[in-house]
Design a protein around this motif. Sequence first.
Motif, short mmCIF file in Angstrom:
data_model
loop_
_atom_site.label_atom_id
_atom_site.label_comp_id
_atom_site.label_asym_id
_atom_site.label_seq_id
_atom_site.Cartn_x
_atom_site.Cartn_y
_atom_site.Cartn_z
N VAL A 184 3.99 -9.30 -25.69
CA VAL A 184 3.82 -10.66 -25.18
C VAL A 184 4.92 -11.54 -25.77
O VAL A 184 5.20 -11.48 -26.97
N THR A 185 5.55 -12.36 -24.94
CA THR A 185 6.59 -13.27 -25.43
C THR A 185 6.07 -14.70 -25.55
O THR A 185 6.18 -15.31 -26.61
N SER A 186 5.51 -15.25 -24.49
CA SER A 186 4.97 -16.62 -24.53
C SER A 186 3.51 -16.59 -24.94
O SER A 186 2.70 -15.90 -24.32
N TYR A 187 3.18 -17.36 -25.97
CA TYR A 187 1.79 -17.42 -26.40
C TYR A 187 0.95 -18.32 -25.49
O TYR A 187 -0.22 -18.07 -25.29
N ARG A 188 1.54 -19.38 -24.97
CA ARG A 188 0.79 -20.30 -24.12
C ARG A 188 0.61 -19.78 -22.70
O ARG A 188 -0.33 -20.16 -22.01
N ALA A 189 1.50 -18.92 -22.25
CA ALA A 189 1.36 -18.28 -20.94
C ALA A 189 1.53 -16.78 -21.14
O ALA A 189 2.49 -16.18 -20.67
N PRO A 190 0.59 -16.16 -21.87
CA PRO A 190 0.80 -14.78 -22.30
C PRO A 190 0.63 -13.77 -21.17
O PRO A 190 -0.31 -13.84 -20.39
N VAL A 191 1.56 -12.85 -21.12
CA VAL A 191 1.48 -11.74 -20.18
C VAL A 191 1.87 -10.48 -20.95
O VAL A 191 2.97 -10.40 -21.50
N ASP A 213 -5.52 15.10 -22.81
CA ASP A 213 -4.28 15.66 -23.37
C ASP A 213 -3.92 15.03 -24.71
O ASP A 213 -2.75 14.73 -24.98
N GLY A 214 -4.92 14.81 -25.56
CA GLY A 214 -4.65 14.27 -26.89
C GLY A 214 -4.31 12.81 -26.91
O GLY A 214 -3.76 12.31 -27.91
N VAL A 215 -4.63 12.08 -25.84
CA VAL A 215 -4.32 10.66 -25.74
C VAL A 215 -5.58 9.89 -25.35
O VAL A 215 -6.32 10.31 -24.45
N LEU A 216 -5.83 8.77 -26.04
CA LEU A 216 -6.87 7.85 -25.63
C LEU A 216 -6.26 6.83 -24.68
O LEU A 216 -5.32 6.12 -25.05
N ARG A 217 -6.77 6.79 -23.46
CA ARG A 217 -6.27 5.84 -22.46
C ARG A 217 -7.33 4.76 -22.22
O ARG A 217 -8.49 5.07 -21.96
N VAL A 218 -6.88 3.52 -22.31
CA VAL A 218 -7.75 2.37 -22.09
C VAL A 218 -7.22 1.62 -20.88
O VAL A 218 -6.05 1.22 -20.85
N TYR A 219 -8.08 1.40 -19.88
CA TYR A 219 -7.66 0.80 -18.62
C TYR A 219 -8.04 -0.68 -18.64
O TYR A 219 -9.19 -1.06 -18.40
N GLY A 220 -7.06 -1.50 -18.96
CA GLY A 220 -7.33 -2.90 -19.19
C GLY A 220 -7.14 -3.77 -17.97
O GLY A 220 -6.33 -3.47 -17.08
N LYS A 221 -7.88 -4.88 -17.95
CA LYS A 221 -7.71 -5.93 -16.95
C LYS A 221 -7.38 -7.22 -17.69
O LYS A 221 -7.53 -7.31 -18.91
N SER A 222 -6.94 -8.22 -16.96
CA SER A 222 -6.49 -9.45 -17.59
C SER A 222 -7.58 -10.08 -18.46
O SER A 222 -8.71 -10.27 -18.03
N TYR A 223 -7.22 -10.36 -19.72
CA TYR A 223 -8.09 -10.96 -20.72
C TYR A 223 -9.35 -10.13 -20.95
O TYR A 223 -10.48 -10.61 -20.86
N THR A 224 -9.10 -8.87 -21.24
CA THR A 224 -10.14 -7.94 -21.65
C THR A 224 -9.69 -7.25 -22.93
O THR A 224 -8.53 -7.36 -23.33
N PHE A 279 -5.60 -7.14 -23.60
CA PHE A 279 -4.78 -7.26 -22.40
C PHE A 279 -4.76 -8.73 -21.99
O PHE A 279 -5.82 -9.35 -21.82
N LEU A 280 -3.57 -9.28 -21.81
CA LEU A 280 -3.42 -10.71 -21.59
C LEU A 280 -2.64 -10.97 -20.30
O LEU A 280 -1.48 -10.57 -20.17
N HIS A 337 -8.84 -22.10 -31.56
CA HIS A 337 -10.28 -21.85 -31.58
C HIS A 337 -10.75 -20.88 -30.51
O HIS A 337 -11.52 -19.96 -30.80
N GLU A 338 -10.35 -21.10 -29.28
CA GLU A 338 -10.79 -20.21 -28.20
C GLU A 338 -9.65 -19.96 -27.21
O GLU A 338 -9.87 -19.78 -26.03
N CYS A 339 -8.44 -19.94 -27.74
CA CYS A 339 -7.26 -19.74 -26.90
C CYS A 339 -7.08 -18.26 -26.56
O CYS A 339 -7.54 -17.38 -27.27
N ASN A 340 -6.38 -18.02 -25.47
CA ASN A 340 -6.10 -16.64 -25.08
C ASN A 340 -5.27 -15.91 -26.12
O ASN A 340 -5.35 -14.68 -26.25
N GLU A 341 -4.47 -16.66 -26.89
CA GLU A 341 -3.56 -16.02 -27.84
C GLU A 341 -4.20 -15.69 -29.18
O GLU A 341 -3.50 -15.23 -30.11
N ILE A 342 -5.50 -15.87 -29.33
CA ILE A 342 -6.15 -15.59 -30.62
C ILE A 342 -5.81 -14.21 -31.17
O ILE A 342 -5.47 -14.08 -32.35
N PRO A 343 -5.89 -13.13 -30.39
CA PRO A 343 -5.58 -11.82 -30.99
C PRO A 343 -4.15 -11.70 -31.48
O PRO A 343 -3.88 -10.96 -32.44
N LEU A 344 -3.22 -12.42 -30.87
CA LEU A 344 -1.83 -12.37 -31.29
C LEU A 344 -1.66 -13.07 -32.64
O LEU A 344 -1.02 -12.54 -33.56
#
Length: 679
Positions: free
Chosen positions: A602-609, A657-668, A628-629, A511-518
């Motif tokens: 990401v390898t672990s869904y419960r402790a995603p990094v 240079d033809g690249v979109l760069r997104v600067y992520g922080k944890s859980y953004t 970003f997790l 429902h509201e877990c960090n792994e929802i996007p995965l």
Amino acid sequence: MFFQKYVFGDTALYFSETTFADRKSIGLTVLPKSRIFDSVKFQPDPLIQVAFTGDRSLLDYSRGISMQNRESTVLHVEKQTADKSGVETFLTDGAGNYYTHVLRYDEKTGVFTATVDYENRTGKTKTLEFLQSGCFSLVSANGADKFSLYRMTSAWSRECKLKKENFFDLGLEQSWANYGLKSEKWGSVGSMPNRGYYPFAAIEDIDGVIWGMTVEAPFSWQMEVSLERAGVMLTSGLADFETGHWRKEIKNGEHFLTHKAYFTVREGGGVNAVCNAFVHHADGRLKVPASEEDMPVLFNEYCTTWGTPSEESIDQILNAIEGFPIGTFVIDCGWFKPKDDDWSLAGGDWIENKGLFPHGVKAAADKIKARGMIPGIWFEFEVAAEKSELFHREKLLLKRDGEVITGKNRRFLDLRKPEADEYLREWLLGFLKKNGFGYLKIDYNEAYGLGCDGAESLGEGGRQLAEESLKWLDKLKEVEGIVIENCSSGGSRIEPLRMSKVSMCSFSDAHECNEIPLVAANVSRVIPARQSQIWAVLREQESDSRTVYSLCAAFMGRICLSGDVTNMTDEKRNLILNGLNFYSEIKDIVRYGDITQIDCNVTSYRAPVGRQIYQKEFNGRKLVLTHFLGTDDIAEIPLEDYRLDCAYTDLDYGEEDGVLRVYGKSYTAGAFLLVKQNI
């Protein structure tokens, strides 16, 4: 010698005679049309994979491992017809067992549909123990063991996770003397078919050719990859006697028709190309109410009240979401809960709680309608929870070996009984019609396992019950225009047949877990996005970044809002509205697009990094979702011939240079709409 070649699109089908255990039979080999097929060198496995009680094995050491290639698979072709829509093959063993193998081709998606119809003309009753929906052989120029297998593991709140294994690690490699069947068989037993695995397989060779198969699987099912002699066979269908305790008596003159299997082959594009084809084909099979065509946003109050909805809380929520573009409001579980008991113990009697709804549930439904939304309601109609009166009405309940089947706190209605049908017509259909609900969320929070009494085998009893459950999806359409949501502890009953009969499914209970996007990305590989209802739970104290994170995950399918909305600040309200407006801009990509990338480290869904980059394209437009997790990171997306049109994010980003760069922080997260140059 029988040999026929048919070409459909980029795929070639070869029906060829094969010598199997010193006996002649007919096999089907599926290849890209660019591949050369040597019918002398390559001997496919028999096309019809079937076994009856007492059948002799034709392979060494196979009993207890596989029921494939029993003596009943030795058949000859009586007749074969073909046109641009497919091929029909009529086969027999000469002893009164007849089979009609039907292949239908969909030119738009390149997907084949396969069924097998068995007819008994032997003059006596025959007992089937195994009959597969789909079966074909394949071969690689580099050897039969130069393959990898893709499967999808599934568990509660971790549905449809893709994994890749090479044949060597699976033990699918020939022995020095070719003795012993090399087989990998998997599936699910019981009435929650998306538990353990989702019914899907793809086999990829080292040259980038990939074969895929999925199968309708409302009850126990299996898939099997086997390597024997020079090639590989892939089969799918109902779980056999050794796996799912399935036996069925077919009397003289009777038929048994399998569910449908779907398969395709692609050169290049990898597993996403196969999944896109299956999803588009599934989307083409859907027939949904007109209200569903523009994919309206939903609100479900479950993560607001946690199983204690009331007329008062619904009034508060309706006031809070006034002005939001929401098409459906769902009253979830608990509207029937006794005063001093949990909702999960009371299902089955379906008596409205007058303390929670003093004017009746209909009054709440009428208020939802007055706001221009479809009112929805939750039911778990196939079970009886332990505090219900229905729990003790054993004549209506499912049994195994004469004893009522009881899960942790639920028993099961025997839907085959007229009394059960009558009960549901009063308490389910009657309730929906009387109270004016246009949306039904069907939950299912327990499984009855191997099967039940009332048939020739436990597995056949379970299969019959699953068929009755599917029939109820049709009976419910007596409520004109009803929208049906398939939920089973989240996604435990996601499978092609049930999904073809409903408008939506609960993608997961995350429902509201960090792994929802995965999880959302995984599920998007197997069902059309317009059917995948993804929670976006809003919390009063959460940061703006977390709100964006949740909404961006829901952009992969259908947005289902819930949570703390009654005390939203104007700033939070505007942030949500901006997200919903962005969603309206990208709905066509979400609904019709092809997945071109799911890059997740990401390898672990419960402790995603790690981070996930999800891309989908349609008609010169591309949706890019970055999550970003558990870590700060930079996502780099080559723009190629696309330009950035707009974004929904609170992250820093830029084009260089033809690249979109997104600067992520944890859980953004961030959502970006790209448009092809010069369009």
